[in-house]
Design an enzyme around this catalytic site. Structure first.
Site, PDB file in Angstrom:
ATOM      1  N   ASP A  44      60.847   6.043 -17.504  1.00 46.63           N
ATOM      2  CA  ASP A  44      61.629   5.701 -19.103  1.00 46.63           C
ATOM      3  C   ASP A  44      60.449   5.175 -19.459  1.00 46.63           C
ATOM      4  O   ASP A  44      59.736   4.332 -19.503  1.00 46.63           O
ATOM      5  CB  ASP A  44      62.367   3.970 -18.578  1.00 46.63           C
ATOM      6  CG  ASP A  44      63.179   3.443 -19.155  1.00 46.63           C
ATOM      7  OD1 ASP A  44      63.871   3.741 -20.238  1.00 46.63           O
ATOM      8  OD2 ASP A  44      63.260   2.633 -19.769  1.00 46.63           O
ATOM      9  N   TYR A  49      56.991   0.976 -27.665  1.00 44.87           N
ATOM     10  CA  TYR A  49      56.138   0.512 -26.150  1.00 44.87           C
ATOM     11  C   TYR A  49      54.960   1.171 -26.733  1.00 44.87           C
ATOM     12  O   TYR A  49      53.872   0.311 -26.343  1.00 44.87           O
ATOM     13  CB  TYR A  49      56.902   1.286 -24.566  1.00 44.87           C
ATOM     14  CG  TYR A  49      57.821   0.952 -24.134  1.00 44.87           C
ATOM     15  CD1 TYR A  49      58.709  -0.563 -24.549  1.00 44.87           C
ATOM     16  CD2 TYR A  49      58.514   1.115 -23.392  1.00 44.87           C
ATOM     17  CE1 TYR A  49      59.607  -0.449 -24.433  1.00 44.87           C
ATOM     18  CE2 TYR A  49      59.458   1.046 -22.402  1.00 44.87           C
ATOM     19  CZ  TYR A  49      60.053   0.496 -23.440  1.00 44.87           C
ATOM     20  OH  TYR A  49      61.388  -0.478 -23.159  1.00 44.87           O
ATOM     21  N   LYS A  74      63.944   6.315 -25.914  1.00 45.10           N
ATOM     22  CA  LYS A  74      64.656   5.199 -27.076  1.00 45.10           C
ATOM     23  C   LYS A  74      63.394   4.994 -28.926  1.00 45.10           C
ATOM     24  O   LYS A  74      62.366   4.974 -28.505  1.00 45.10           O
ATOM     25  CB  LYS A  74      64.354   3.807 -26.509  1.00 45.10           C
ATOM     26  CG  LYS A  74      64.717   3.465 -24.915  1.00 45.10           C
ATOM     27  CD  LYS A  74      64.693   2.635 -25.211  1.00 45.10           C
ATOM     28  CE  LYS A  74      64.621   2.356 -22.791  1.00 45.10           C
ATOM     29  NZ  LYS A  74      63.382   2.180 -22.606  1.00 45.10           N
ATOM     30  N   HIS A 114      67.588   1.404 -29.141  1.00 40.71           N
ATOM     31  CA  HIS A 114      66.697   0.641 -28.564  1.00 40.71           C
ATOM     32  C   HIS A 114      67.995  -0.514 -28.761  1.00 40.71           C
ATOM     33  O   HIS A 114      68.125  -1.282 -27.439  1.00 40.71           O
ATOM     34  CB  HIS A 114      65.347   0.288 -28.929  1.00 40.71           C
ATOM     35  CG  HIS A 114      64.181  -0.055 -28.103  1.00 40.71           C
ATOM     36  ND1 HIS A 114      63.075   0.297 -27.903  1.00 40.71           N
ATOM     37  CD2 HIS A 114      64.825  -0.935 -27.158  1.00 40.71           C
ATOM     38  CE1 HIS A 114      62.835  -0.218 -26.798  1.00 40.71           C
ATOM     39  NE2 HIS A 114      63.484  -1.367 -25.835  1.00 40.71           N
TER      40      HIS A 114
END
Length: 303
Positions: A44, A49, A74, A114
């Site tokens: 994931d 990130y 995402k 997201h």
């Protein structure tokens, strides 16, 4: 046992996945490689990130065939309150194409918005529908969407999200939303399953100390049940999510914990203890609290 041999949900996602939030690109590379070698088959990731290049290297270096791995990532939709421009339809299409380059993949298995932070979220959802048609993602879904925001998509006559990834643990059970997703065949995915623990996001700057006082009473219950079942508190919380029919995500940079957190299928929490854990619910999200934000309530009105 490799996770590929264990139960998957309706969209083929292994029920235990490895998350990459708050990992540097280098940490993501080594941890993802280790996780795949230990048997994880769901990775994931997310644009937000800032480590997808490392995640992609870890996937490649693991030697595990792409066909065996379920990859989620995402779209960060933009958020005006943070000074982040909202992505248009075209920018959403280009974003996934760029993410695939970083991940060194031809497609992802699941692409999520997201959070419903943008006024353009229906435009972004239409772009996800197009990305699925293009074969750049096999499934599409959302994250941090409540029932109202899911219905917004359906009321617009658009394709139903196939999954919704939300913060889910005994102190934030979101049972009404869980019921709605089950009734509408929307796959539930849990993040921040370990938020109730005192060592969750304990490194300075990760934000785990925010609202920590609200957890203390529940931590005693969690500790007692884990000791009784002879499992770690982390495994207990992850198993709790599984028994609520969620896919769960775990994350670590330590090889021994990576392996331990995969072994969630060799025990079961008795119903009486499940009820004790369920009663810890405070309907309190912790994951975004350090930002002063509940993403499920921060959505702007569509204009």
């Amino acid at each position: 046992m490799e996770l590929s041999n264990l139960t998957r949900n309706e969209i083929g996602m292994p029920l235990a996945g490895f998350g990459t939030y708050q990992l540097s690109a280098d940490q993501a590379e080594t941890s993802v490689e280790e996780a795949l070698k230990k048997g994880f088959r769901h990775i994931d990731s997310a644009e937000g990130y800032n480590n997808e290049e490392g995640t992609g290297r870890g996937i490649k270096e693991s030697g595990v065939p792409r066909s065996e791995i379920f990859v989620t990532t995402k779209l960060f939709p933009g958020y005006k309150s943070w000074g982040a421009p909202e992505k248009t339809y075209e920018q959403t299409i280009e974003t996934l194409k760029n993410q695939l380059k970083l991940l060194q993949l031809d497609y992802v298995d699941l692409y999520l918005i997201h959070a419903p932070l943008a006024e353009l979220r229906l435009e972004q959802w239409r772009a996800l529908m197009e990305l699925k048609k293009l074969g750049l993602t096999r499934h599409i879904g959302v994250s941090n969407y409540n029932e109202e925001k899911i219905k917004e998509i359906l009321n617009a006559g658009l394709a139903k999200p196939e999954a919704n990834q939300i913060e889910f643990h005994p102190m934030n059970t979101q049972m009404e939303l869980t019921k709605y997703m089950k009734e509408n065949s929307i796959v539930p995915i849990a993040y921040s399953s370990l938020a109730p623990l005192s060592n969750w996001r304990s490194v300075e700057g990760q934000g785990g100390e925010v609202l920590a006082d609200l957890k203390k009473e529940g931590q005693v219950v969690i500790k007692d049940i884990a000791a009784k079942l002879n499992v770690s508190e982390a495994k207990l919380l992850l198993r709790w999510g599984l028994q609520h029919e969620y896919s769960v995500l775990t994350r670590s940079t330590k090889a021994e914990r990576i392996k331990e957190n995969l072994n969630l299928f060799d025990f079961e929490i008795p119903n009486s203890d499940m009820e004790l854990l369920n009663k810890l619910n405070k309907n309190q999200p912790f994951a975004w609290a350090a930002n002063g934000l509940n993403p499920m309530e921060a959505a702007p009105l569509l204009k």
